[in-house]
Design a protein around this motif. Structure first.
Motif, mmCIF file in Angstrom:
data_model
loop_
_atom_site.group_PDB
_atom_site.id
_atom_site.type_symbol
_atom_site.label_atom_id
_atom_site.label_comp_id
_atom_site.label_asym_id
_atom_site.label_seq_id
_atom_site.Cartn_x
_atom_site.Cartn_y
_atom_site.Cartn_z
ATOM 1 N N TRP A 1 -31.983 -28.254 44.232
ATOM 2 C CA TRP A 1 -30.534 -28.244 44.390
ATOM 3 C C TRP A 1 -29.957 -29.466 43.686
ATOM 4 C CZ3 TRP A 1 -27.579 -30.249 49.180
ATOM 5 C CH2 TRP A 1 -26.215 -29.984 49.053
ATOM 6 N N ASN B 1 -27.147 -31.563 43.687
ATOM 7 C CA ASN B 1 -26.052 -31.851 44.615
ATOM 8 C C ASN B 1 -25.114 -32.876 44.001
ATOM 9 O OD1 ASN B 1 -24.340 -32.361 46.701
ATOM 10 N ND2 ASN B 1 -25.885 -33.174 48.098
ATOM 11 N N LYS C 1 -22.628 -35.107 46.502
ATOM 12 C CA LYS C 1 -23.348 -35.849 47.535
ATOM 13 C C LYS C 1 -22.445 -36.648 48.476
ATOM 14 C CE LYS C 1 -27.676 -38.051 48.261
ATOM 15 N NZ LYS C 1 -28.361 -36.990 48.915
ATOM 16 N N GLU D 1 -33.892 -32.088 46.229
ATOM 17 C CA GLU D 1 -32.475 -32.341 45.976
ATOM 18 C C GLU D 1 -32.352 -33.490 44.995
ATOM 19 O OE1 GLU D 1 -28.618 -34.104 48.409
ATOM 20 O OE2 GLU D 1 -30.105 -32.924 49.515
#
Length: 197
Positions: free
Chosen positions: A160, A162, A165, A183
């Motif tokens: 992922w 991100n 965040k 992530e």
């Protein structure tokens, strides 16, 4: 407009409108985006003009990649095969492909699949096109809802990206309560991890 849909919730509203439009009978992504503009009009109390309805899909040709993406894809392409599984039409992806400046080994669009992620069908089409077992595929994406949920269900490893965040909410997608296998904050961060292996 401000009291019913504060600015921070407009992206969530967009994600809801898009997901609802994509869940019905297949329509082109151009039609999906036009429907999203119409849904915004209904939800926010205005009637969009024909020009406004067409403006969102027409704008895709001008969407730049994230600043880290092109160089990161170049780095990853030196060691790995790259494929795209995208919720767009072929003609809407073409300008993006040029901006990404990397030759992809496979491009699978929603138009080719006749459905939209998170449909497992899109990933099945991708698996056939890529021609590798799922154990050899690492799916990297920004959306938990569209990408991590279905790849987890299919047993694919996933990452992922991100980019939100430190920002609240899922952005312009449906929220999903799922943990990715990995992530990272950017595609460059993934490329750096890969280079260090």
């Amino acid at each position: 407009m401000g009291s019913r849909f504060p600015t921070k919730k407009l992206c969530v509203f967009y994600g809801e409108c898009e997901a609802q439009a994509e869940s019905g009978e297949y329509r082109t992504y151009r039609q999906i985006l036009e429907g999203v503009v119409e849904a915004f009009g209904q939800g926010l109390g205005f009637s969009p003009t024909v020009t406004e309805i067409h403006s969102l899909p027409q704008s895709l040709a001008n969407w730049p990649p994230f600043p880290d993406t092109v160089e990161a894809l170049r780095q990853l392409h030196t060691r790995y095969k790259l494929a795209i599984i995208s919720n767009v039409d072929d003609d809407l992806f073409a300008p993006t492909a040029q901006r990404l400046q990397v030759p992809f080994d496979a491009v699978i669009t929603a138009q080719q699949a006749g459905s939209y992620k998170p449909s497992l069908h899109n990933f099945g089409v991708a698996l056939q096109r890529i021609g590798r077992p799922k154990e050899k595929i690492l799916h990297v994406a920004q959306s938990l809802y569209h990408d991590v949920v279905p790849t987890r269900e299919l047993g694919w490893k996933n990452v992922w990206v991100n980019r939100r965040k430190n920002q609240p909410g899922p952005g312009a997608t449906i929220a999903a309560n799922i943990e990715p296998d990995l992530e990272v904050a950017s595609v460059q961060a993934l490329a750096d991890l890969a280079a260090a292996r």
